[in-house]
Structure formats: structure tokens, C-alpha cells
Write a protein that holds these residues in place. Structure first.
Motif, PDB file in Angstrom:
ATOM      1  N   PRO A 144       0.782  -1.246   0.000  1.00  0.00           N
ATOM      2  CA  PRO A 144       0.000   0.000   0.000  1.00  0.00           C
ATOM      3  C   PRO A 144       0.811   1.292   0.000  1.00  0.00           C
ATOM      4  N   PRO A 145       1.763   1.503   0.912  1.00  0.00           N
ATOM      5  CA  PRO A 145       2.477   2.790   0.915  1.00  0.00           C
ATOM      6  C   PRO A 145       3.216   3.058  -0.396  1.00  0.00           C
ATOM      7  N   ARG A 146       3.918   2.060  -0.877  1.00  0.00           N
ATOM      8  CA  ARG A 146       4.669   2.227  -2.124  1.00  0.00           C
ATOM      9  C   ARG A 146       3.725   2.443  -3.306  1.00  0.00           C
ATOM     10  N   ALA A 147       2.614   1.742  -3.297  1.00  0.00           N
ATOM     11  CA  ALA A 147       1.644   1.868  -4.385  1.00  0.00           C
ATOM     12  C   ALA A 147       1.013   3.255  -4.408  1.00  0.00           C
ATOM     13  N   MET A 148       0.628   3.774  -3.254  1.00  0.00           N
ATOM     14  CA  MET A 148      -0.009   5.091  -3.204  1.00  0.00           C
ATOM     15  C   MET A 148       0.951   6.197  -3.625  1.00  0.00           C
ATOM     16  N   GLY A 164     -14.877   6.856 -10.388  1.00  0.00           N
ATOM     17  CA  GLY A 164     -15.413   5.862  -9.470  1.00  0.00           C
ATOM     18  C   GLY A 164     -14.417   4.754  -9.163  1.00  0.00           C
ATOM     19  N   SER A 165     -13.659   4.333 -10.181  1.00  0.00           N
ATOM     20  CA  SER A 165     -12.658   3.286  -9.975  1.00  0.00           C
ATOM     21  C   SER A 165     -11.503   3.806  -9.130  1.00  0.00           C
ATOM     22  N   VAL A 166     -11.106   5.049  -9.383  1.00  0.00           N
ATOM     23  CA  VAL A 166     -10.044   5.655  -8.577  1.00  0.00           C
ATOM     24  C   VAL A 166     -10.491   5.767  -7.120  1.00  0.00           C
ATOM     25  N   ALA A 167     -11.729   6.204  -6.920  1.00  0.00           N
ATOM     26  CA  ALA A 167     -12.256   6.352  -5.562  1.00  0.00           C
ATOM     27  C   ALA A 167     -12.285   5.012  -4.833  1.00  0.00           C
ATOM     28  N   ARG A 168     -12.608   3.944  -5.561  1.00  0.00           N
ATOM     29  CA  ARG A 168     -12.649   2.620  -4.924  1.00  0.00           C
ATOM     30  C   ARG A 168     -11.267   2.200  -4.435  1.00  0.00           C
ATOM     31  N   ILE A 169     -10.258   2.431  -5.270  1.00  0.00           N
ATOM     32  CA  ILE A 169      -8.894   2.057  -4.888  1.00  0.00           C
ATOM     33  C   ILE A 169      -8.452   2.846  -3.658  1.00  0.00           C
ATOM     34  N   LEU A 170      -8.758   4.140  -3.641  1.00  0.00           N
ATOM     35  CA  LEU A 170      -8.380   4.975  -2.508  1.00  0.00           C
ATOM     36  C   LEU A 170      -9.149   4.578  -1.248  1.00  0.00           C
ATOM     37  N   ALA A 171     -10.431   4.246  -1.418  1.00  0.00           N
ATOM     38  CA  ALA A 171     -11.259   3.892  -0.263  1.00  0.00           C
ATOM     39  C   ALA A 171     -10.830   2.579   0.366  1.00  0.00           C
ATOM     40  N   GLU A 172     -10.237   1.688  -0.417  1.00  0.00           N
ATOM     41  CA  GLU A 172      -9.793   0.397   0.112  1.00  0.00           C
ATOM     42  C   GLU A 172      -8.502   0.508   0.915  1.00  0.00           C
ATOM     43  N   ASN A 173      -7.848   1.656   0.832  1.00  0.00           N
ATOM     44  CA  ASN A 173      -6.595   1.836   1.571  1.00  0.00           C
ATOM     45  C   ASN A 173      -6.898   2.011   3.059  1.00  0.00           C
ATOM     46  N   VAL A 174      -6.261   1.213   3.891  1.00  0.00           N
ATOM     47  CA  VAL A 174      -6.557   1.235   5.332  1.00  0.00           C
ATOM     48  C   VAL A 174      -5.383   1.710   6.189  1.00  0.00           C
ATOM     49  N   ASP A 175      -4.229   1.913   5.592  1.00  0.00           N
ATOM     50  CA  ASP A 175      -3.067   2.303   6.401  1.00  0.00           C
ATOM     51  C   ASP A 175      -2.827   3.809   6.406  1.00  0.00           C
ATOM     52  N   ALA A 179      -4.391   8.988   1.959  1.00  0.00           N
ATOM     53  CA  ALA A 179      -4.658  10.351   2.421  1.00  0.00           C
ATOM     54  C   ALA A 179      -3.361  11.147   2.552  1.00  0.00           C
ATOM     55  N   HIS A 180      -2.319  10.503   3.033  1.00  0.00           N
ATOM     56  CA  HIS A 180      -1.018  11.177   3.177  1.00  0.00           C
ATOM     57  C   HIS A 180      -0.475  11.633   1.824  1.00  0.00           C
ATOM     58  N   GLU A 181      -0.546  10.766   0.827  1.00  0.00           N
ATOM     59  CA  GLU A 181      -0.016  11.106  -0.494  1.00  0.00           C
ATOM     60  C   GLU A 181      -0.859  12.181  -1.178  1.00  0.00           C
ATOM     61  N   ALA A 202     -11.682  14.101   0.565  1.00  0.00           N
ATOM     62  CA  ALA A 202     -12.884  14.220   1.384  1.00  0.00           C
ATOM     63  C   ALA A 202     -13.598  12.883   1.525  1.00  0.00           C
ATOM     64  N   ASP A 203     -13.496  12.052   0.512  1.00  0.00           N
ATOM     65  CA  ASP A 203     -14.151  10.735   0.561  1.00  0.00           C
ATOM     66  C   ASP A 203     -13.454   9.778   1.523  1.00  0.00           C
ATOM     67  N   ILE A 204     -12.124   9.836   1.580  1.00  0.00           N
ATOM     68  CA  ILE A 204     -11.396   8.839   2.357  1.00  0.00           C
ATOM     69  C   ILE A 204     -10.952   9.342   3.729  1.00  0.00           C
ATOM     70  N   ASP A 205     -10.842  10.659   3.900  1.00  0.00           N
ATOM     71  CA  ASP A 205     -10.400  11.195   5.193  1.00  0.00           C
ATOM     72  C   ASP A 205     -11.011  12.587   5.392  1.00  0.00           C
ATOM     73  N   PRO A 206     -12.284  12.652   5.810  1.00  0.00           N
ATOM     74  CA  PRO A 206     -12.973  13.948   5.944  1.00  0.00           C
ATOM     75  C   PRO A 206     -12.270  14.930   6.870  1.00  0.00           C
ATOM     76  N   GLN A 207     -11.677  14.438   7.951  1.00  0.00           N
ATOM     77  CA  GLN A 207     -11.025  15.345   8.895  1.00  0.00           C
ATOM     78  C   GLN A 207      -9.809  16.020   8.269  1.00  0.00           C
TER      79      GLN A 207
END
Length: 332
Positions: A144-148, A164-175, A179-181, A202-207
Motif C-alpha cells: 500500500p504505501p509504495r503503491a499510493m 469511481g474506480s479511482v475512488a474505490r482504490i483509494l477507499a480500500e486503503n486502510v493504512d 490520504a497522506h499522499e 474528502a471521501d477517504i479522510d474527511p477530517q
């Protein structure tokens, strides 16, 4: 006639071969689906390395099952994938059609094997958006980190990637690496890239997105960026920021500011919004009437009172339209 006969024979031969291949793939898929289910149930099944004519059927069964399982279960199945030699058997498929490449890349991603990263990374730049997005998702599963770090900078460049496909990939990231990248990419993004990236954030890390949105609204940024940021605001602490844009020169900024104030404002903000009911732009008046309807302490009856005392004919008309729409929705 001879040429026609030869062509007919070739067509018949190809058709028969295709049917035979389809039957073979179906049989292989059924066989491996059963093996995978047994492995998933906790049974250690004795298997042989994949034969060339089994690869497609195995990949179809493997992908169909892995897509329905949580990450822990997929990792448990990975040992079987290694035992049958999926990574080695898939090499020929990676040189096939875009469909074969995509299916194989997805299958390799489910192995969760970091040793496959460099091999999969070659497909991130594939001219096919399907193949490249499959590669991005597979890489995100593998490391995950290297991929992002590789994927996020490409989001703004690849106009052919489906959001939508990009959002899915980002949403599946759990580490948290996605959001950092994105946060780092926003520091050096142009206007168009900023709009795209801040929506994904905003979709993956609202704060974290809220912090970025405040920085953008407090800075001297493009009106289009301001409009997008206003659409993303959900925190009442940003109320004063939003109020400052109610008198903006660009109508779309005023429109989104009115809608945002409706979401996060208080009853006392009704006076500010009432002024926009006389705006020269229909969309500003429409969103303002909608905002007044949902403002705390308001509602249909209170909006009807606003209509009765409003002096502008356009303002009264737009309130009537919004109230009619509200009544229609309530009766459904």
C-alpha cells in the motif's frame, strides 16, 4: 468454390476449438472453485501445479471468490495460490489480450506478495485504462504505501481513469498512505488537479480534508476551487468562512456558499440568506430557498412566512417552487 470451402473449413475448425476451450475453462473453474472452498473451510488440500489449460479457469474461480472475501480470508487462500504456482503460470496471460492481462493482474494482486510489485508496476502506465487501474489496485493490495506514492501523482495525469474506480482504490486503503499522499500532492497541484484531489481526500479522510479545505478557502485560490471546497464543508466551525462568500462576485460561488450555510448554519443566518433570494441568477435563488428550508429552526411553514413578506417577485416565485417540490417529495 475451393477457396470458399477452405474458408468454411477454417471457420468450422476455429468454432469447434473455441467451444472446446470454453468447455475446458468451465470444467477447470468448477474444479478449482471446489478446491478453493475446501481450502477456505480449513482443509489443506493436496494440489498439483497449474497446467497450461487450467490457468484461465483457475483465475476466474480465484478472482470470483477473492472479491467476495475480507482481507484476512484472502490472505489465508494465498498459500494455495503459491502452492499451485499462480505467479509462474500467469506469465503467459500477462502477454495476452487486455482482458487476459486485467484478469491476471487482479489475480496476482490477491496473492498479497510484495515480490510481485515490480512486475505489476510495469502495467501502471498501460495505455488501457482498465489494465492500468487493475494494476493500481493490485499494487495497493501488494504494498500500500509504495503503491499510493506511485498511484496518487498519476490521478491528475490520467484523464481516462474513471473517477469511481479511482475512488474505490483509494477507499480500500486502510493504512492512511492514500490520504497522506493526496495531502502532499495538493501542495504542488494546479487548479484542475486540486479540484480532483480534494474531492478524493474528502471521501477517504474527511477530517484531513477539512483542514485542507480551510487552507484553500483562506488562501487566494481559483473560484472553481472555492466552489468545490464550499460543496465539501460540513463543519459548523466553518460558518464564518462560508458567510464571507455570500457576496462573492461569481454567481457559482454565491450559490455554493448559500447551500453550505444551509447545511451548517443556524437560525440566525436566515436573514443573510433571504438577501440572496433577490439575486439576479436563478440558480443562486434556487439553492438559497433550498438552504432556508433546511436551516435549523426553519421548515416549510417558516419559509412560507418569508415568502409572504418578501418584496421581490422572483424571490417569491422561487420559494413557491421549492415548497412545491418539498410537498411533492413528502407525499411520495
Amino acid at each position: 468454390m475451393l477457396l470458399a470451402s477452405v474458408l468454411l473449413a477454417i471457420i468450422v475448425f476455429l468454432r469447434v476449438r473455441a467451444q472446446r476451450r470454453d468447455r475446458r475453462d468451465i470444467q477447470a473453474r468448477q474444479y478449482w472453485s471446489e478446491i478453493l472452498q475446501r481450502e477456505l473451510a480449513g482443509e489443506t488440500v493436496q494440489v498439483n501445479p497449474l497446467q497450461r489449460d487450467e490457468v484461465i479457469g483457475f483465475i476466474e474461480a480465484w478472482n470470483a471468490l477473492c472479491e467476495t472475501l475480507p482481507d484476512a480470508s484472502v490472505r489465508r487462500l494465498a498459500s494455495l495460490g503459491h502452492r499451485v504456482g499462480l505467479a509462474q503460470a500467469a506469465q503467459r496471460m500477462l502477454r495476452g489480450s487486455y482482458h487476459d492481462r486485467a484478469m491476471t493482474i487482479i489475480a496476482l494482486g490477491h496473492l498479497r506478495d510484495r515480490h510481485l510489485y515490480d512486475q505489476l508496476a510495469k502495467f501502471l502506465d498501460d495505455r488501457s485504462p482498465i489494465v492500468s487501474l487493475c494494476a493500481a489496485r493490485a499494487l495497493a493490495q501488494v504494498d500500500p504505501p509504495r503503491a499510493m506514492a506511485a498511484f496518487v501523482p498519476m490521478i491528475a495525469q490520467r484523464e481516462d481513469w474513471v473517477p469511481g474506480s479511482v475512488a474505490r482504490i483509494l477507499a480500500e486503503n486502510v493504512d492512511g498512505s492514500a490520504a497522506h499522499e493526496i495531502s502532499n500532492a495538493l501542495l504542488r497541484a494546479n487548479a484542475d488537479s486540486t479540484v480532483k484531489l480534494v474531492r478524493f481526500l474528502a471521501d477517504i479522510d474527511p477530517q484531513r480534508a477539512a483542514v485542507v479545505v480551510r487552507q484553500l478557502l483562506d488562501g487566494h485560490v481559483d473560484d472553481h476551487i472555492i466552489s468545490v471546497c464550499l460543496q465539501l464543508i460540513t463543519d459548523p466551525q466553518d460558518r464564518e468562512r462560508v458567510i464571507g462568500f455570500l457576496t462573492a462576485s461569481r454567481w457559482h460561488v454565491r450559490m455554493h456558499a448559500a447551500a453550505a450555510l444551509g447545511r451548517i448554519g443556524s437560525n440566525g443566518d436566515s436573514v443573510r440568506l433571504e438577501a440572496l433570494l433577490s439575486d439576479s441568477v436563478w440558480w443562486v435563488r434556487y439553492r438559497t430557498a433550498q438552504a432556508l428550508l433546511i436551516l435549523p429552526g426553519m421548515g416549510a411553514a417558516a419559509l412560507r412566512e418569508v415568502q409572504s413578506r418578501h418584496t421581490d417577485a422572483y424571490g417569491r416565485d422561487i420559494i413557491e417552487q421549492v415548497l412545491s417540490e418539498h410537498a411533492l417529495r413528502s407525499s411520495v
